[in-house]
Design a protein around this motif. Structure first.
Motif, mmCIF file in Angstrom:
data_model
loop_
_atom_site.group_PDB
_atom_site.id
_atom_site.type_symbol
_atom_site.label_atom_id
_atom_site.label_comp_id
_atom_site.label_asym_id
_atom_site.label_seq_id
_atom_site.Cartn_x
_atom_site.Cartn_y
_atom_site.Cartn_z
ATOM 1 N N GLU A 1 -9.482 11.990 -2.900
ATOM 2 C CA GLU A 1 -10.050 10.802 -3.537
ATOM 3 C C GLU A 1 -10.580 9.834 -2.477
ATOM 4 N N PRO A 2 -11.850 9.435 -2.561
ATOM 5 C CA PRO A 2 -12.418 8.561 -1.526
ATOM 6 C C PRO A 2 -12.122 7.090 -1.778
ATOM 7 N N VAL A 3 -11.916 6.350 -0.686
ATOM 8 C CA VAL A 3 -11.836 4.894 -0.727
ATOM 9 C C VAL A 3 -12.734 4.357 0.376
ATOM 10 N N THR A 4 -12.993 3.063 0.363
ATOM 11 C CA THR A 4 -13.821 2.469 1.408
ATOM 12 C C THR A 4 -12.951 2.079 2.597
ATOM 13 N N LEU A 5 -13.585 1.996 3.770
ATOM 14 C CA LEU A 5 -12.862 1.549 4.952
ATOM 15 C C LEU A 5 -12.261 0.165 4.731
ATOM 16 N N ARG A 6 -13.032 -0.683 4.108
ATOM 17 C CA ARG A 6 -12.553 -2.048 3.890
ATOM 18 C C ARG A 6 -11.271 -2.056 3.059
ATOM 19 N N THR A 7 -11.263 -1.265 1.991
ATOM 20 C CA THR A 7 -10.069 -1.180 1.146
ATOM 21 C C THR A 7 -8.905 -0.562 1.907
ATOM 22 N N ALA A 8 -9.194 0.511 2.656
ATOM 23 C CA ALA A 8 -8.135 1.200 3.391
ATOM 24 C C ALA A 8 -7.510 0.280 4.435
ATOM 25 N N PHE A 9 -8.336 -0.444 5.182
ATOM 26 C CA PHE A 9 -7.811 -1.339 6.215
ATOM 27 C C PHE A 9 -7.017 -2.478 5.584
ATOM 28 N N ALA A 10 -7.524 -3.040 4.484
ATOM 29 C CA ALA A 10 -6.828 -4.151 3.822
ATOM 30 C C ALA A 10 -5.481 -3.699 3.285
ATOM 31 N N ASN A 11 -5.449 -2.535 2.641
ATOM 32 C CA ASN A 11 -4.186 -2.024 2.115
ATOM 33 C C ASN A 11 -3.220 -1.667 3.238
ATOM 34 N N GLY A 12 -3.774 -1.156 4.342
ATOM 35 C CA GLY A 12 -2.927 -0.815 5.482
ATOM 36 C C GLY A 12 -2.217 -2.031 6.045
ATOM 37 N N ARG A 13 -2.932 -3.138 6.145
ATOM 38 C CA ARG A 13 -2.293 -4.358 6.645
ATOM 39 C C ARG A 13 -1.213 -4.836 5.687
ATOM 40 N N ARG A 14 -1.433 -4.613 4.401
ATOM 41 C CA ARG A 14 -0.468 -5.060 3.396
ATOM 42 C C ARG A 14 0.843 -4.283 3.478
ATOM 43 N N VAL A 15 0.772 -2.971 3.748
ATOM 44 C CA VAL A 15 1.978 -2.145 3.716
ATOM 45 C C VAL A 15 2.601 -1.961 5.097
ATOM 46 N N LEU A 16 1.973 -2.483 6.139
ATOM 47 C CA LEU A 16 2.404 -2.197 7.502
ATOM 48 C C LEU A 16 3.841 -2.639 7.764
ATOM 49 N N ASN A 17 4.243 -3.781 7.233
ATOM 50 C CA ASN A 17 5.582 -4.300 7.509
ATOM 51 C C ASN A 17 6.687 -3.399 6.981
ATOM 52 N N ALA A 18 6.411 -2.672 5.899
ATOM 53 C CA ALA A 18 7.408 -1.742 5.364
ATOM 54 C C ALA A 18 7.347 -0.391 6.068
ATOM 55 N N TRP A 19 6.221 -0.082 6.651
ATOM 56 C CA TRP A 19 5.992 1.223 7.273
ATOM 57 C C TRP A 19 6.513 1.273 8.707
ATOM 58 N N THR A 20 6.550 0.127 9.374
ATOM 59 C CA THR A 20 7.002 0.058 10.755
ATOM 60 C C THR A 20 7.640 -1.293 11.018
ATOM 61 N N SER A 21 8.419 -1.385 12.095
ATOM 62 C CA SER A 21 9.039 -2.662 12.445
ATOM 63 C C SER A 21 8.141 -3.516 13.336
ATOM 64 N N ASP A 22 7.000 -2.979 13.758
ATOM 65 C CA ASP A 22 6.060 -3.722 14.599
ATOM 66 C C ASP A 22 4.999 -4.388 13.737
ATOM 67 N N ASP A 23 4.600 -5.604 14.100
ATOM 68 C CA ASP A 23 3.522 -6.237 13.348
ATOM 69 C C ASP A 23 2.170 -5.730 13.868
ATOM 70 N N ARG A 24 1.132 -6.022 13.092
ATOM 71 C CA ARG A 24 -0.193 -5.483 13.410
ATOM 72 C C ARG A 24 -0.678 -5.972 14.772
ATOM 73 N N ARG A 25 -0.388 -7.223 15.102
ATOM 74 C CA ARG A 25 -0.846 -7.775 16.372
ATOM 75 C C ARG A 25 -0.256 -7.001 17.555
ATOM 76 N N SER A 26 1.056 -6.738 17.513
ATOM 77 C CA SER A 26 1.684 -6.025 18.626
ATOM 78 C C SER A 26 1.199 -4.586 18.712
ATOM 79 N N ILE A 27 0.932 -3.957 17.564
ATOM 80 C CA ILE A 27 0.391 -2.591 17.574
ATOM 81 C C ILE A 27 -0.989 -2.569 18.216
ATOM 82 N N ARG A 28 -1.846 -3.507 17.831
ATOM 83 C CA ARG A 28 -3.198 -3.555 18.400
ATOM 84 C C ARG A 28 -3.155 -3.813 19.905
#
Length: 517
Positions: A220-247
């Motif tokens: 099932e296709p999604v847009t990059l924009r949707t994928a990135f936005a959803n990824g930021r939303r679920v990141l805190n449950a997926w890992t103990s690192d925040d997005r800033r430290s990962i980047r």
């Protein structure tokens, strides 16, 4: 190195490592028994799936049984079966996400509770299905960080890449499409190209040498924009690192390797590796979603015979779904070559890739209801458990090493399988153990096991920590901190040897310069 201590400790967890399963002789056709009773049959023993924490005493469980008997008074037979919300999807005879909602609200659900469905963009999913999509989205944020880190490098450190635009030509095809304004809506399948997943473009009008059609899997296709936005939303449950430290960490690693290797460093290898992980996660998440479509759930069940939305069998429903996918791919193409669309295979290799990346893998649908399938899946489940353990260690930086986990580590590192010996090593399961072994150098594995053999003599489990190394180009190392084992390594866990392998794979796309092939 003797690890007999680990073997003895692991054996206390249940079952024997030496257990061997042997099929008996085939039963003559004239002696086969009638079809066993099914749910809703009077002689079938129906289950009440319950949360044991909500009903801890015998008196509470007896009262629960009486409550269910009053709810379904048709002289049905009942038994209690403890489950968790995560496994409910595989235990129900006819499952809908509504059942999980009931289970979480009431602490139980009856096996023949009628399913209910929601339609539209807010359709509910099982917890497992949502986990599959969340892992896909979270890994999209990793891909985004890698591409952005590469673009931040000084021009002198950025060698020419195989992919003309990393975001457009490597990440977007594995996600679906760039944005809502893209000229195409995004391919609804991914093709198998030399063991890699690619999005169709010219493939739609071509065949392999010898006239063999291409193999494709629904995605099932999604847009990059949707994928990135959803990824930021679920990141805190997926890992103990925040997005800033990962980047920041990904930029540090890519810059360090670029400065060390200069023109020899291949960003293509890392991007292709991540893109292929995205492809597997997307295909698996699509399959989880298919299993929960209302028409699929209704199809092939006696309870919905005559329902206008139900097909005679689930295979009939899937066949119609794939026909619709093929028609959508055909579009206006005059020389369209229809692919063979298949549901994704359930293999150790795909599950290991998924679970290492925080996904959930893809179990057989009947695993919890069919003893034979459950038995055949035990080895792959064991391997998947180890992959999941490693993935959690790296994402959350700590995990508990038990004797059972250490035993599986030993089997993988020594390449002397015991509980893993049932893996079908003639098929795609072959590389599953190898992928796990490649997560750390052999010396790190063995040193960890040496520490574990000593420590597990005095405890049920010991803490393992994973820390990012100060210099990303340093080799992975293992340290002892009192009773804690600390593995020190990178975030992007591709060794130089593995990067070289992925660089070779990337070279296959020199002509198209894109994963839209």
């Amino acid at each position: 190195m003797s690890l007999e201590v680990l073997r003895r400790a692991a054996s206390t967890l249940g079952g024997s490592e030496d257990t061997d399963y042997v099929d008996g002789p085939e039963i003559p056709a004239h002696l086969h028994l009638d079809e066993p009773p099914r749910p809703w049959d009077a002689e079938y023993t129906h289950s009440v799936f319950f949360n044991p924490d909500r009903f801890p005493t015998d008196a509470e469980r007896d009262e629960l049984l009486e409550r269910v008997r009053r709810q379904f008074p048709e002289n049905l037979r009942w038994c209690l079966e403890p489950v968790s919300a995560l496994t409910l999807h595989g235990r129900m005879h006819i499952y809908s996400a509504h059942h999980t909602t009931l289970f979480e609200q009431n602490g139980y659900v009856a096996e023949i509770e009628p399913p209910r469905f929601k339609s539209g963009p807010r359709a509910t999913r099982s917890l497992r299905s949502q986990q599959a999509w969340d892992a896909f989205y979270a890994n999209c944020t990793i891909a985004e960080a890698v591409v952005d880190a590469w673009l931040r490098l000084p021009a002198g450190l950025r060698a020419r890449t195989v992919f003309e635009d990393l975001r457009v030509d490597a990440v977007a095809p594995m996600v679906g499409r760039l944005d809502d304004n893209a000229p195409t809506k995004g391919a609804s399948v991914l093709y198998n190209y030399h063991g890699m997943l690619v999005a169709p473009r010219g493939l739609l009008a071509s065949r392999r040498e010898g006239g063999e059609p291409w193999i494709a899997y629904p995605a099932e296709p999604v847009t990059l924009r949707t994928a990135f936005a959803n990824g930021r939303r679920v990141l805190n449950a997926w890992t103990s690192d925040d997005r800033r430290s990962i980047r920041q960490r990904i930029y540090k690693e890519i810059r360090a390797w670029s400065e060390l290797q200069r023109g020899q460093f291949r960003i293509d290898a890392i991007v292709l590796w991540i893109a292929q992980t995205l492809g597997i996660l997307r295909v698996q998440a699509t399959e989880w979603k298919l299993r929960e479509k209302p028409s699929y759930v209704r199809s092939g069940t006696r309870e919905f015979e005559g329902d206008e939305h139900a097909f005679p069998t689930k295979a009939d429903f899937v066949r119609e779904e794939f026909r619709s996918l093929t028609d959508g791919l055909r579009g206006e193409l005059p020389n369209f070559r229809a692919p063979i669309i298949k549901r994704p295979p359930v293999t150790a290799r795909a599950d290991v890739i998924s679970l290492l990346a925080g996904g959930i893998g893809l179990e057989d649908e009947a695993i919890w209801r069919d003893d034979r399938i459950h038995r055949d899946n035990l080895a792959r489940q064991e391997l998947g458990y180890l992959a999941s353990w490693i993935g959690e260690l790296k994402r959350f930086h700590r995990a508990t090493l038990t004797a059972g986990v250490a035993r599986l580590m030993e089997e993988v590192v020594s390449e002397e399988p015991a509980s893993l010996q049932e893996l079908d090593m003639t098929n795609d399961d072959l590389s599953g153990p190898r992928l796990i072994k490649a997560q750390f150098p052999v010396a790190v594995w063995r040193q960890t096991l040496d520490f574990a053999a000593e420590a597990l003599q005095h405890s049920d489990g010991i803490e393992i920590q994973y820390r990012w190394n100060d210099n990303p180009t340093d080799p992975v190392a293992v340290l002892r901190d009192n009773d804690t084992i600390v593995i020190v390594g990178p975030l992007l866990d591709l060794s130089a040897e593995r990067r070289a392998g992925w660089a070779t794979r990337a070279d296959r796309f020199q002509e198209t310069r894109s994963l839209r092939f």
